[in-house]
Design a protein around this motif. Sequence first.
Motif, PDB file in Angstrom:
ATOM      1  N   SER A 196       0.801  -1.218   0.000  1.00 27.43           N
ATOM      2  CA  SER A 196       0.000   0.000   0.000  1.00 27.43           C
ATOM      3  C   SER A 196       0.837   1.273   0.000  1.00 27.43           C
ATOM      4  N   ILE A 198       2.840   4.357  -1.298  1.00 24.57           N
ATOM      5  CA  ILE A 198       2.752   5.158  -2.521  1.00 24.57           C
ATOM      6  C   ILE A 198       4.136   5.178  -3.171  1.00 24.57           C
ATOM      7  N   THR A 392      11.837  13.074  -0.810  1.00 24.41           N
ATOM      8  CA  THR A 392      11.728  12.571  -2.180  1.00 24.41           C
ATOM      9  C   THR A 392      13.096  12.254  -2.756  1.00 24.41           C
ATOM     10  N   TYR A 404       9.157   8.428   0.243  1.00 25.57           N
ATOM     11  CA  TYR A 404       8.249   9.193  -0.616  1.00 25.57           C
ATOM     12  C   TYR A 404       6.805   9.052  -0.146  1.00 25.57           C
ATOM     13  N   ASP A 405       6.430   7.868   0.302  1.00 21.28           N
ATOM     14  CA  ASP A 405       5.067   7.652   0.802  1.00 21.28           C
ATOM     15  C   ASP A 405       4.746   8.619   1.936  1.00 21.28           C
ATOM     16  N   ALA A 408       4.053  12.025   0.326  1.00 22.62           N
ATOM     17  CA  ALA A 408       2.981  12.002  -0.675  1.00 22.62           C
ATOM     18  C   ALA A 408       1.611  12.048  -0.014  1.00 22.62           C
ATOM     19  N   ARG A 409       1.470  11.413   1.136  1.00 20.88           N
ATOM     20  CA  ARG A 409       0.186  11.441   1.839  1.00 20.88           C
ATOM     21  C   ARG A 409      -0.135  12.846   2.360  1.00 20.88           C
ATOM     22  N   ASP A 412      -1.372  14.824  -0.651  1.00 20.20           N
ATOM     23  CA  ASP A 412      -2.743  14.454  -1.004  1.00 20.20           C
ATOM     24  C   ASP A 412      -3.755  15.162  -0.114  1.00 20.20           C
ATOM     25  N   GLU A 565       4.221  14.136 -11.894  1.00 23.78           N
ATOM     26  CA  GLU A 565       3.121  14.258 -10.932  1.00 23.78           C
ATOM     27  C   GLU A 565       2.457  15.607 -11.166  1.00 23.78           C
TER      28      GLU A 565
END
Length: 990
Positions: A196, A198, A392, A404-405, A408-409, A412, A565
């Motif tokens: 899960s 990202i 990143t 990165y996850d 990234a959250r 978002d 992105e």
Amino acid sequence: MFRLRRSRVVLVLAVFAVVALYHFTSLGHRGNTDKFSVEHLKSPDYKDPSSTSETKSNTVSDEPIRDKASTGKSATTKGDPDDSSETASASDKPTPLPKPKASPDNTDEASDTSSGSERPSSTQTEDVEEPKSLINITKFNGESATVAQTPAKPVLETLPEVHGQGRFEITAAEDDGMPKIHWTQLPEHFPIPTESLIPLPTGKARTLPKLQSSKFPDESPDQKADREGKLDQIKKTFAYSWQGYRKNAWMQDELSPVSGDYRNPFCGWAATLVDSLDSLWMLGMKEEFEEAVGSVSKIDFTTSIRNDLPLFEVTIRYLGGLVGAYDISGTKYKVLLDKAVELAEVLMGAFDTPNRMPMTFYLWKPTFASQPHRAKTRVVMAEIGSLSLEFTRLAQITKEAKYYDAIARITDEFERWQNNTKIPGLWPKSVDASGCKKPEPAAIAYLDHSAQKGPGYYNAQVPQIPNTSMATTSGDEAENTTKEAIGKDASEADASTDGLKRRINKRRVLDGEPAIATATPKPDCVLQGLASPPGNSWEEFSIGGMADSTYEYLPKEYMLLGGLEEKYQSMYEMAADATKENLIFRPMIEDQNRHILIAGQISKSGKSTSSREGKLKAEQAHLTCFAGGMFAVGARLFDRKDDIDIAKRLTDGCVWAYEMTPTGIMPEHFLVVPCEDPQNCPFNETLWYEKLDPYHPRRGPGSPTSQMVLDDRKESSGQAGAKIGKPEPLDSDSVATDKKVDRAEISDSSLRKRQLGDIENDQLLQTKEDEGTKSPKMGSEDSERTASKPKSTNIKNQKDKLDEQATDKDEEPPKEKKEKPTAEETPTPTSAEDQSPPVAPVVAAYTPPPIPSQEEYAKARIRDEKLPKGVERITSSKYLLRPEALESVFIMYRVTGEEYWRKKGWNMFKAIQNATHSEFGASAISDVMSETPYPQDEMESFWLAETLKYLYLLFSEPDYYSLDDYVLNTEAHPFKRPKQRSGPTLYSVN
């Protein structure tokens, strides 16, 4: 009997004393009893009371961190790296005493064990339910040890808000011979499954527009020599400050350039050293770079003198500095990457929350880190929105998707919220990142609260009291009847509520009976994304301090991801449009031909629904000066041609702010007068004076307040022209019934009383007394004559009598029997026909000092505060060696190729150098409006990491570390942009 009772009291007190003594003695090994509170679980003093005696010998004892009371040096020793090997070794050790330190072999082994994908197994026995975590510690003899510690029970919802400080100066405690507490990797409470996570976007990188100009003019030999001479001066200024740090504050966070002391506001991990690594490389100081890299290997990121880690500051300075130095040096120094990963693993614990929003001030010690926790309900937006570039780039280099996850959250969540704020496109400076919304309390009727009627009475009906006649029932009987009725109805209501059911269930469970069903309780938390902090009456929107780098990172992250992105482009363009519409304004300055712009701040009411309502604060701030460079990058990157003109005017607005002061340096922040018409804005001195003296209409001549005082003054001096009317007779009925008095009359009477004191009041009372004693009968001729012509009094005699009474009252002579006045002293009454009109008392009118005119007051403020034309107020006049204005000047030169920006940049550098030069480096100053500013004895790490780096790049060759090859984070650390290549793998560190 009396003695026996007294002995009982003494005996009871003695028993209590013995019990108390035993109680506190038994807790002696635990320290203070408050160490078992939830708040203390976050303190370094907490020790596990369940540890065995053998374990206690190895447990960690950490003293509470003390604030630095003075600028004196701590127990940590500073040394010169050029000294002998023995001295150099001591310089790397913060204390002069033999410091317990794990051997490199043991340290590496412990690191490999704890940082691997497999967690070390626990040594707890099977009958223990609570899982124990392993804490790596170092004994005094240098041996490594592992201690099992039982984590405290989860207190996810009960931890209080902790508001940390990014810059928090502390002093390392003296070496007491005890080992340090070290961070260790613990199992996550809210893990993200590997599938899960990202991932980094993959694919072929887009061909992005060039940022740098292609129109740089050719320079002549003389121009080149002049430019290189300026470049050499900038390098010497850098080297001077670096040597001051190297000799006086080596391995400390910051140098105190005036006293030669040092400071540790950022965890004590040598912030200036790490922050300056890539600057040393860029300036060609390779030997100094090699030496600094060798010292980086001795920094231990798993322990700190701070209890909390400021996530934002640690990320941009340390993690960014390590990754940037690794990138810029061609990936030759693996120790830089190893230390970056070591630090990142520590910081990842801050993201272990239910919604994966980070704790901005992470309490890293195992006692707290072993507990579940969530982000706070009030955090600074930039502190969670400015982590993307660093994590990143680390994910690109290490191929670890979890880095990165993590960011990234966050992106978002910002994207989901961006169009639903009070100003769509912008986010407020304070953010609720907890992901938890407390439900609104239900409306409770009067006398229907649980605190007044007991639990379970929210919906109970108010019992009806029987209509009992007091004529037929005695008082006691009525009271008893009422109590019985209320008690009966109340018990019936209580039996029908969940509160009573819960109390009954407790007894049923104890008796082994099944519990009765109760209503489903309301959830304590309603899940939500990023939101406005609860209880905010006003929200502030700005692109300056507390918000700046969140917007700055949007186009930069787009470039770092190779344009794959797209949400970063859409988020930036929406924010840029909202900034132009709501925040950017033109200030009124003396030079009408200079069209500059400033990005201010707007406040919105929490109840406002319109995006156009708000209060604009016309403020220019140094932290906002990055905006010109950001708009220039966005204009080139996203083909927003109109924004390049806005970028120029925003940057020139900061240059103007430097040029307007006596020192040639911009204040930290100040207020200006915004133009009413941005296209036509001549300097209006009257409008400027109105801003300088906004309260003049309330106190100046002609104002309602001054007019009221003037009227009162006229009345008190007998110039009001009031006529003495015919007095109306008063009788007892009118006095008893007519009690309404006009408020205007009361106010007028009160004002006259304050102006005249007690003289007029006493005279009126005396006149009434005389009239009362000699008043004729109503309806007689004498009464009519008396009514038509008022009776006179001897005012002179009354005044003398009042003066005599006042003198007697002050002197207070012994009481004597008064003699009757003689016939000569007694005033002879006169007939009504011979009476003359009364003479008004002569009272000297109060003459207040003259009220200054608006122009006089404004000129006084301009003189005293040294205000430049168009400036309303300088709210902070200090300069902290900030780089933001020079950052935009550098970017504008690289984007436009205009020599104008080099000229302005050189003037700014000379002004900064003249005002901040100190014995050991450059010092922040307290007042840029003073021609001889006082140094603050502070040199933050960004002086070497950013300010002088931007100046050096400004006068370097235009392609030297091109903006098309590197992305600079908010601390000016360069990250390599990805190159186009075929295949699914996008990123390369070569």
